[in-house]
Design a protein around this motif. Structure first.
Motif, mmCIF file in Angstrom:
data_model
loop_
_atom_site.group_PDB
_atom_site.id
_atom_site.type_symbol
_atom_site.label_atom_id
_atom_site.label_comp_id
_atom_site.label_asym_id
_atom_site.label_seq_id
_atom_site.Cartn_x
_atom_site.Cartn_y
_atom_site.Cartn_z
ATOM 1 N N TRP A 2 0.838 -1.191 0.000
ATOM 2 C CA TRP A 2 0.000 0.000 0.000
ATOM 3 C C TRP A 2 0.878 1.249 0.000
ATOM 4 N N LYS A 3 0.418 2.275 -0.694
ATOM 5 C CA LYS A 3 1.011 3.597 -0.538
ATOM 6 C C LYS A 3 0.538 4.172 0.794
ATOM 7 N N GLU A 15 6.437 2.377 0.640
ATOM 8 C CA GLU A 15 5.309 1.472 0.445
ATOM 9 C C GLU A 15 5.259 0.461 1.578
ATOM 10 N N PHE A 16 4.059 0.270 2.121
ATOM 11 C CA PHE A 16 3.861 -0.606 3.273
ATOM 12 C C PHE A 16 3.537 -2.022 2.800
ATOM 13 N N ARG A 17 4.169 -3.008 3.436
ATOM 14 C CA ARG A 17 3.829 -4.411 3.220
ATOM 15 C C ARG A 17 3.531 -5.031 4.574
ATOM 16 N N ASP A 74 1.870 -0.319 12.031
ATOM 17 C CA ASP A 74 0.805 -0.522 11.062
ATOM 18 C C ASP A 74 0.759 0.665 10.099
ATOM 19 N N MET A 75 0.128 0.453 8.939
ATOM 20 C CA MET A 75 0.144 1.486 7.913
ATOM 21 C C MET A 75 -0.727 2.679 8.314
ATOM 22 N N VAL A 76 -0.377 3.837 7.765
ATOM 23 C CA VAL A 76 -1.109 5.075 8.013
ATOM 24 C C VAL A 76 -1.745 5.508 6.698
ATOM 25 N N VAL A 77 -3.068 5.594 6.707
ATOM 26 C CA VAL A 77 -3.784 5.905 5.459
ATOM 27 C C VAL A 77 -4.373 7.308 5.442
ATOM 28 N N SER A 78 -4.334 8.011 6.596
ATOM 29 C CA SER A 78 -4.832 9.384 6.620
ATOM 30 C C SER A 78 -4.127 10.161 7.718
ATOM 31 N N PHE A 90 -8.960 -1.723 9.461
ATOM 32 C CA PHE A 90 -8.332 -1.547 10.760
ATOM 33 C C PHE A 90 -7.728 -0.153 10.885
ATOM 34 N N ALA A 91 -7.066 0.299 9.839
ATOM 35 C CA ALA A 91 -6.452 1.632 9.878
ATOM 36 C C ALA A 91 -7.493 2.717 10.090
ATOM 37 N N ARG A 92 -8.743 2.448 9.664
ATOM 38 C CA ARG A 92 -9.811 3.433 9.809
ATOM 39 C C ARG A 92 -10.658 3.205 11.061
#
Length: 384
Positions: A7-8, A124-126, A133-137, A370-372
């Motif tokens: 993921w970006k 880029e997150f894998r 954990d990834m950050v999407v916002s 999960f990120a949200r």
């Protein structure tokens, strides 16, 4: 847990272990909303204890013992979605090694741990690897936790380059470690391959529990366990929760349910932190020495057509002690369809409650929801 998916991400969060040693107040991106804080949410004084199931009695020769333990298992997976497992046959000293290996990895220098980063090209997150954990916002509330994900089964999916060589018992293919001894000569010691051995033992435990759960639903005992075939994926998540200066404002892990079929977790016996939501009340999961935590995953909730529940749970932080744990997540072959067992669906009495979805899509959805702060199972739930 989505094999190969990347993921970006909008930004790279700091390593929490490093952050914890530098700040006296948690940064604002870690502070949860007031109504979600552990100090505000009512945590139960245990009017009902978290269930304990003796796995050795599930297959006892004595009919009365077996029936009684199966009743306890049914109550646990129907009413709670999880239980503490004793009588699992794993020696307490080995469980101690599992926790020590997990802690030993996090005691390595940062530059050593970052050799196994979950960032590809730094942006880029894998899923596999070490980090956060990834950050999407920009508005996302972050967890006070570092984690290290590895695929541990099947062998063909293992990324050996991501397996640490330190501490030695984490992964040692030859099992012989050369060290310097006194008198200027070398000694060789036999070192257990702790993670591999733990993987084998936990799969046996997961298989037993899945067999008994299938039997409780009137299915063949091999129904669920048989789905964990040679292409099924097992993920290990090594968790580290540093001390937090304001534990009443921060969560180690936000409320969620597992996208697995079933989860088997080893927990630190020295400090608690896991909580489970039941009937609107947060319960502390107590420390029971040498017990394993068995958690019903979304996969079983879906395949059981809602008979067994995947529990919402979270981790709180601690001002005085850090904490580690190791969770083993068992998922189906990524290409398999996840849906209710046909035997458990009846248009009149037991209508289908979940839509069909491919396992790899469901697991990918876990990390995005999960990120949200939402649940992926809600995306496949059929409204009544």
């Amino acid at each position: 847990m989505a094999d190969g998916h990347q993921w970006k991400i909008v930004k790279i969060p700091p390593i929490v272990q490093e952050l914890a040693g530098e700040v006296h107040e948690p940064p604002s991106q870690y502070v949860v909303r007031e109504q979600d804080r552990p100090s505000v949410a009512a945590v139960s004084g245990m009017p009902e204890p978290v269930p304990i199931v003796d796995l050795s009695r599930l297959s006892a020769s004595d009919d009365e013992d077996r029936a009684g333990e199966l009743a306890r298992l049914r109550s646990a997976v129907e009413d709670w979605g999880l239980f503490l497992a004793v009588g699992h046959g794993i020696d307490p000293s080995f469980l101690g090694e599992v926790i020590n290996v997990t802690r030993g990895f996090y005691e390595l220098p940062l530059e050593e741990k970052q050799k196994y980063s979950n960032l590809v090209n730094g942006k880029e997150f894998r899923i596999e690897g070490y980090g956060d954990d990834m950050v999407v916002s920009e508005e996302q509330i972050l967890d006070w936790c570092d984690r290290f994900y590895l695929i541990v089964e099947p062998e063909s999916r293992i990324a050996h380059s991501l397996w640490p060589t330190q501490p030695p018992s984490f992964r040692h293919l030859s099992n012989l470690v050369q060290v310097s001894c006194c008198l200027n000569f070398s000694c060789f010691f036999l070192v257990r391959d702790v993670v591999r051995e733990h993987t084998v033992r936990c799969r046996e435990i997961a298989g037993l529990v899945l067999a008994k759960m299938a039997g409780l639903l009137g299915l063949q005992e091999g129904y669920f366990a048989g789905m964990l075939d040679e292409n099924a994926m097992t993920y290990a998540r090594f968790n580290y929760y540093p001390r937090c200066p304001r534990p009443e404002q921060v969560l180690g892990l936000k409320p969620h349910s597992d996208a697995s079929v079933i989860t088997v977790a080893s927990m630190d016996d020295s400090v608690s932190g896991l909580q489970v939501l039941r009937q609107g009340v947060w319960y502390d999961v107590p420390i029971v020495p040498n017990a394993l935590l068995i958690n019903v995953g979304d996969g079983i909730e879906i395949m059981s057509n809602g008979a067994f529940k995947s529990p919402v749970h979270r981790v709180v932080t601690n001002a005085e002690r850090d904490r580690v744990s190791l969770a083993m997540f068992y998922t189906l072959d990524p290409e398999k369809e996840l849906e209710p067992a046909p035997e458990l669906v009846d248009d009149e009495r037991r209508p289908r409650r979940y839509a069909k979805t491919k396992t790899k899509d469901y697991v990918t959805g876990l990390f995005e929801t999960f990120a949200r702060g939402t649940r992926v199972i809600d995306t496949v739930r059929i409204s009544e």
